[in-house]
Every structure is written in C-alpha cells, then in structure tokens.
Design a protein around this motif. Structure first.
Motif, PDB file in Angstrom:
ATOM      1  N   ALA A  16      79.984 -20.148  53.995  1.00 48.81           N
ATOM      2  CA  ALA A  16      79.518 -20.944  52.734  1.00 48.81           C
ATOM      3  C   ALA A  16      77.532 -20.872  52.036  1.00 48.81           C
ATOM      4  O   ALA A  16      77.224 -20.575  53.615  1.00 48.81           O
ATOM      5  N   VAL A  17      77.381 -20.961  50.948  1.00 48.33           N
ATOM      6  CA  VAL A  17      76.060 -20.419  50.748  1.00 48.33           C
ATOM      7  C   VAL A  17      75.552 -21.482  49.365  1.00 48.33           C
ATOM      8  O   VAL A  17      76.820 -21.404  48.652  1.00 48.33           O
ATOM      9  N   MET A  18      74.880 -22.324  49.273  1.00 48.80           N
ATOM     10  CA  MET A  18      74.186 -23.121  48.091  1.00 48.80           C
ATOM     11  C   MET A  18      72.581 -21.816  47.776  1.00 48.80           C
ATOM     12  O   MET A  18      72.140 -21.956  47.781  1.00 48.80           O
ATOM     13  N   ILE A  19      73.155 -22.070  46.518  1.00 55.30           N
ATOM     14  CA  ILE A  19      72.109 -20.884  45.437  1.00 55.30           C
ATOM     15  C   ILE A  19      71.696 -22.144  44.214  1.00 55.30           C
ATOM     16  O   ILE A  19      72.109 -22.730  43.615  1.00 55.30           O
ATOM     17  N   ARG A  20      69.887 -21.864  44.415  1.00 50.70           N
ATOM     18  CA  ARG A  20      69.562 -22.992  43.408  1.00 50.70           C
ATOM     19  C   ARG A  20      69.319 -22.559  42.181  1.00 50.70           C
ATOM     20  O   ARG A  20      70.182 -20.903  42.077  1.00 50.70           O
ATOM     21  N   ARG A  21      69.465 -22.940  40.707  1.00 51.28           N
ATOM     22  CA  ARG A  21      68.692 -22.642  40.078  1.00 51.28           C
ATOM     23  C   ARG A  21      67.808 -21.288  39.889  1.00 51.28           C
ATOM     24  O   ARG A  21      68.225 -20.279  38.750  1.00 51.28           O
ATOM     25  N   ASP A  22      67.235 -21.392  40.364  1.00 56.93           N
ATOM     26  CA  ASP A  22      65.984 -20.049  40.199  1.00 56.93           C
ATOM     27  C   ASP A  22      66.003 -19.180  41.373  1.00 56.93           C
ATOM     28  O   ASP A  22      65.859 -18.375  41.664  1.00 56.93           O
ATOM     29  N   GLU A  23      68.021 -19.150  41.168  1.00 56.28           N
ATOM     30  CA  GLU A  23      68.557 -17.921  41.989  1.00 56.28           C
ATOM     31  C   GLU A  23      68.058 -17.893  43.600  1.00 56.28           C
ATOM     32  O   GLU A  23      68.621 -16.376  43.826  1.00 56.28           O
ATOM     33  N   GLY A  42      66.620 -18.538  51.197  1.00 54.59           N
ATOM     34  CA  GLY A  42      64.725 -18.579  50.826  1.00 54.59           C
ATOM     35  C   GLY A  42      64.880 -17.111  49.379  1.00 54.59           C
ATOM     36  O   GLY A  42      64.235 -16.672  48.971  1.00 54.59           O
ATOM     37  N   ARG A  43      65.827 -15.947  50.223  1.00 57.68           N
ATOM     38  CA  ARG A  43      65.987 -14.944  49.253  1.00 57.68           C
ATOM     39  C   ARG A  43      66.578 -15.417  48.084  1.00 57.68           C
ATOM     40  O   ARG A  43      67.927 -16.110  47.958  1.00 57.68           O
ATOM     41  N   HIS A  44      66.942 -13.798  47.416  1.00 55.94           N
ATOM     42  CA  HIS A  44      67.289 -14.229  45.643  1.00 55.94           C
ATOM     43  C   HIS A  44      68.629 -13.307  46.387  1.00 55.94           C
ATOM     44  O   HIS A  44      68.608 -12.771  47.515  1.00 55.94           O
ATOM     45  N   PHE A  45      69.696 -14.129  45.371  1.00 55.10           N
ATOM     46  CA  PHE A  45      70.630 -13.932  46.384  1.00 55.10           C
ATOM     47  C   PHE A  45      71.198 -12.039  46.113  1.00 55.10           C
ATOM     48  O   PHE A  45      71.956 -11.294  46.527  1.00 55.10           O
ATOM     49  N   ILE A  46      70.795 -11.854  45.354  1.00 54.80           N
ATOM     50  CA  ILE A  46      71.002 -10.427  44.671  1.00 54.80           C
ATOM     51  C   ILE A  46      70.359  -9.442  46.143  1.00 54.80           C
ATOM     52  O   ILE A  46      71.473  -8.484  46.944  1.00 54.80           O
ATOM     53  N   THR A  47      69.557  -9.638  46.944  1.00 54.32           N
ATOM     54  CA  THR A  47      69.804  -8.707  47.694  1.00 54.32           C
ATOM     55  C   THR A  47      70.339  -9.213  48.944  1.00 54.32           C
ATOM     56  O   THR A  47      70.298  -8.236  50.227  1.00 54.32           O
ATOM     57  N   GLY A  53      81.229  -7.797  41.240  1.00 55.47           N
ATOM     58  CA  GLY A  53      81.178  -8.056  41.245  1.00 55.47           C
ATOM     59  C   GLY A  53      80.656  -9.869  41.208  1.00 55.47           C
ATOM     60  O   GLY A  53      81.130 -10.798  40.361  1.00 55.47           O
ATOM     61  N   LEU A  54      80.339  -9.763  42.082  1.00 59.04           N
ATOM     62  CA  LEU A  54      79.961 -11.317  43.215  1.00 59.04           C
ATOM     63  C   LEU A  54      79.269 -11.973  42.048  1.00 59.04           C
ATOM     64  O   LEU A  54      78.803 -12.859  42.104  1.00 59.04           O
ATOM     65  N   LEU A  55      78.186  -9.959  42.398  1.00 57.39           N
ATOM     66  CA  LEU A  55      76.405 -10.648  41.374  1.00 57.39           C
ATOM     67  C   LEU A  55      76.764 -11.324  40.132  1.00 57.39           C
ATOM     68  O   LEU A  55      76.107 -12.970  40.006  1.00 57.39           O
ATOM     69  N   ASP A  56      77.667 -11.092  39.070  1.00 59.71           N
ATOM     70  CA  ASP A  56      78.008 -10.956  37.958  1.00 59.71           C
ATOM     71  C   ASP A  56      78.690 -12.474  38.173  1.00 59.71           C
ATOM     72  O   ASP A  56      78.727 -13.450  37.175  1.00 59.71           O
ATOM     73  N   ALA A  57      79.854 -12.894  38.762  1.00 58.37           N
ATOM     74  CA  ALA A  57      80.663 -13.953  39.047  1.00 58.37           C
ATOM     75  C   ALA A  57      79.604 -14.822  39.094  1.00 58.37           C
ATOM     76  O   ALA A  57      78.988 -16.380  38.450  1.00 58.37           O
ATOM     77  N   ILE A  58      78.368 -14.894  40.048  1.00 61.56           N
ATOM     78  CA  ILE A  58      77.139 -16.113  40.260  1.00 61.56           C
ATOM     79  C   ILE A  58      76.661 -15.795  38.993  1.00 61.56           C
ATOM     80  O   ILE A  58      76.452 -17.306  38.706  1.00 61.56           O
ATOM     81  N   GLY A  95      68.654 -29.126  40.140  1.00 61.30           N
ATOM     82  CA  GLY A  95      69.127 -29.169  38.845  1.00 61.30           C
ATOM     83  C   GLY A  95      70.601 -28.300  39.300  1.00 61.30           C
ATOM     84  O   GLY A  95      71.127 -28.722  39.984  1.00 61.30           O
ATOM     85  N   ARG A  96      71.301 -27.494  38.508  1.00 62.94           N
ATOM     86  CA  ARG A  96      72.884 -27.154  39.028  1.00 62.94           C
ATOM     87  C   ARG A  96      72.341 -26.328  40.117  1.00 62.94           C
ATOM     88  O   ARG A  96      71.301 -25.108  39.805  1.00 62.94           O
ATOM     89  N   GLY A  97      73.490 -26.012  40.797  1.00 68.55           N
ATOM     90  CA  GLY A  97      73.349 -24.869  41.682  1.00 68.55           C
ATOM     91  C   GLY A  97      74.495 -24.586  41.827  1.00 68.55           C
ATOM     92  O   GLY A  97      75.264 -24.441  41.059  1.00 68.55           O
ATOM     93  N   VAL A  98      74.381 -23.530  42.594  1.00 72.15           N
ATOM     94  CA  VAL A  98      76.295 -23.266  42.810  1.00 72.15           C
ATOM     95  C   VAL A  98      76.329 -22.881  44.025  1.00 72.15           C
ATOM     96  O   VAL A  98      75.331 -22.099  45.088  1.00 72.15           O
ATOM     97  N   LEU A  99      77.725 -23.120  44.732  1.00 65.28           N
ATOM     98  CA  LEU A  99      78.064 -22.836  45.677  1.00 65.28           C
ATOM     99  C   LEU A  99      79.102 -21.960  45.568  1.00 65.28           C
ATOM    100  O   LEU A  99      80.034 -21.542  44.616  1.00 65.28           O
ATOM    101  N   VAL A 100      78.866 -20.657  46.669  1.00 60.47           N
ATOM    102  CA  VAL A 100      79.878 -19.590  46.938  1.00 60.47           C
ATOM    103  C   VAL A 100      80.736 -19.628  48.595  1.00 60.47           C
ATOM    104  O   VAL A 100      79.700 -20.159  49.106  1.00 60.47           O
TER     105      VAL A 100
END
Length: 345
Positions: A16-23, A42-47, A53-58, A95-100
């Motif tokens: 599981a990964v938690m991503i902040r609103r600042d990506e 601490g890294r941008h989730f794209i890297t 497909g997963l990047l678009d979903a996030i 703020g809003r985040g995303v749980l992956v």
C-alpha cells in the motif's frame, strides 16, 4: 502525515502507498517497499509506478475523488506477476490524498488463461475430425454417390474419425470426474497385485498384436492400499497402453509392484508401481510437460495411434486423489519408466 495515518498504511496487509495532493508519495508499507523499491518515499508517484494505466487512475482519483481500478504488471524474477490495483481517495490533514493498494491476482489470471487454452485445445481437437466428417459426407452425397468402392473407403475413414471424437469426449468426461473427486480420498482397501493381474490380462491381446511382450512382477507378501479400483485400473491401463503404442515391435514392457516399509514421498508405508519399457525413450526437454493436457511429444504419431493427449493428465489427477506421487524417468535410446508411489495407510 500524522503518526496515526502512517500506522494505518503500515497495518494494511497488502502492498500500500499513500500519495499526497502534491503527487508525492507520503508513506509506503513494507510490502510496497519490497515491490516498488526502498527509496520511493517523498518521490513523485510517476517515478515509482511508471505504468500509464495506473498513472491515469491515480491522477483521476486525485482530481475528482472517484475510486479507480487498474492493473500493474511486473516480474518477480521467476514469472510475470499481475497486480489488481485499487485507488481510493482518503482525507489527510494536508488535504485529499490517494491510497493505492496492490493485490496479487497472478494465480487468478493463470487459471483464466488455462481455461482459455483448454477451450481452444478442445475446439482444435474436435474441429479436425468434424471437418473430415463434413467433407466425406459431402463427397458421399456428390462425386462418390455411384462409387461403392469409394463409399466403403470413405465410410471406414469416417468411422475412424468418429471413434477419435468419441475417445476424446470420453477422456474429457473422465478428466472432469477425476477433478471433481480429487479432494475426496478413497478409503476402500484394495489389493493392487490383483488389479495389476486382471488389467494386464485384458491388455495382452493388444500387446501381442503390437509385437510387444508384457511381464508382471509382484511380491509374495499380500498388499493392501486405500484406493478407487476403477481409477487405479485406469492409471495402469493408460501407462501400459502408452508403453505398448510407443515402444515399437519387439520391445518389452515390465510392470513391477513393490512394497516399501517407509516411502519418504508419502511419509510412511507405501507401494511402488513401475511401468518400464525398452522403447526409444523421451527427450529430457519433454518430461516436465508430459502430464499437461493435450501435450504430445509427437502430435502426428499420437493422433495416428488414437491418443487424445489427456491420458497422462488423467493419471496425474488420479494419483493426486490417492495422495500419491508420479515420477517419469527416460533417456533417448534407453526406454522410459513411469513410477507411481501410493500410500499404504
């Protein structure tokens, strides 16, 4: 992220990964670090994720808060691995985040692929004789209508193709029944020596016609194992028939029963049934796949001899139902030995 939020991510049993609103990746639990790498916090989730497909979903979930599902494909060094990834919006202090979350669905995908392959193989095996039958029927209704000799020849071939379809359907039904009962262990006590004697008695005419001799060796002491009589006869029939078909004229087949006081493979007393032939043997490259459905060492020769490609798959499932083990030893030019190890208790 607060300590409670970080603890929540760590408590999830899946990667599981938690991503902040600042990506940026705010937190990742141990399984996620093992899957994606230790330095992703601490890294941008794209890297870290990199799959479109997963990047678009996030990105969509961060934008509108709606849940998404995507696939994530990777390789664990042994095989391709498929993860079903759920993306959900969560409220963080920042703020809003995303749980992956990543769920390994490789086994489900493999089962699905096996089913698709099985249907494709069955369709292929049935299409060939059906095409032949349709062609010969058209010929009998047309060009061969007034040709008695041609009719007799075509009808003989049609009979052979129909018998081939009948054998295939019989083996498919047999395989289905064996798989349905595979988790139910037989409890009836049987004498494997008596089963071997009566089964080989019925197979001797086939062996004589093929120019193959059959020998049976059983111990003097009485034997007793829990088993299903019909299925054990089927195991021995399949193994001996294969040995007769593929050994060639002048070869010999030896069936041996041996009582073993302690058999490591079944962790107790057992009985070994070996079927050995003096045929041409099998190349080592084929041995691991012999019990796969529809796998044939020589497809053309197998079909000519009436093989359906399901016999050894049926043998494997029957042996599994009896909590036994199946082993194949072979070398080109030195014959083949199938060993069935069955528990005696």
């Amino acid at each position: 992220m607060t300590e409670a939020e970080a603890g929540f991510v760590e408590a999830i049993p899946l990667p599981a990964v938690m991503i902040r609103r600042d990506e940026r990746i705010e937190a990742a639990n141990g399984p996620a670090l093992a899957l994606l790498g230790q330095g992703i916090r601490g890294r941008h989730f794209i890297t870290a994720l990199r799959q479109p497909g997963l990047l678009d979903a996030i990105e969509s979930c961060l934008r509108d808060g709606s849940p998404r599902v995507a696939d994530f494909l990777t390789n664990d060094g042994r095989q391709d691995t498929t993860y079903r990834v759920t993306v959900r919006a969560v409220a963080l202090e920042s703020g809003r985040g995303v749980l992956v979350c990543f769920e390994d669905v490789t086994s489900i995908e493999q089962i699905g692929q096996m089913r698709r392959d099985f249907v494709a193989n069955v369709s292929h095996e049935l299409r060939t004789p059906l095409t032949a039958l349709i062609g010969f029927i058209e010929t009998l209704k047309g060009p061969a209508r007034g040709d008695p000799a041609g009719q007799a020849r075509f009808l003989s071939i049609m009979e052979s193709e129909a018998a081939r379809m009948n054998r295939l359907i019989g083996d498919l039904l047999s395989l289905s029944r064996v798989e349905a009962d595979e988790r139910v262990r037989p409890t009836t006590r049987l004498d494997p020596a008596e089963i071997a004697r009566s089964t080989l008695h019925g197979l001797r005419p086939i062996a004589e016609e093929a120019g193959v001799t059959i020998d049976l060796s059983v111990p003097d002491v009485p034997l007793s194992i829990p088993g299903d009589e019909d299925q054990l006869r089927q195991v021995l029939t399949n193994l001996v028939e294969n040995a007769i078909k593929y050994s060639g004229r002048g070869a010999s087949v030896t069936v041996t029963l041996t009582a073993v006081d302690y058999e490591p493979r079944v962790r107790g007393r057992g009985v070994r049934l070996t079927v050995s032939d003096t045929g041409p043997g099998i190349d080592q490259i084929h041995l691991p796949r012999l019990t796969e459905r529809f796998y044939r060492v020589d497809s053309h020769r197998s079909r000519e001899m009436g093989g359906t490609g399901l016999g050894l798959a049926i043998v494997k499932h029957i042996v599994n139902r009896h909590r036994g083990r199946l082993r194949v030893d072979s070398e080109l030019g030195k014959g083949t030995t199938f060993t069935v190890i069955l528990p005696a208790g």
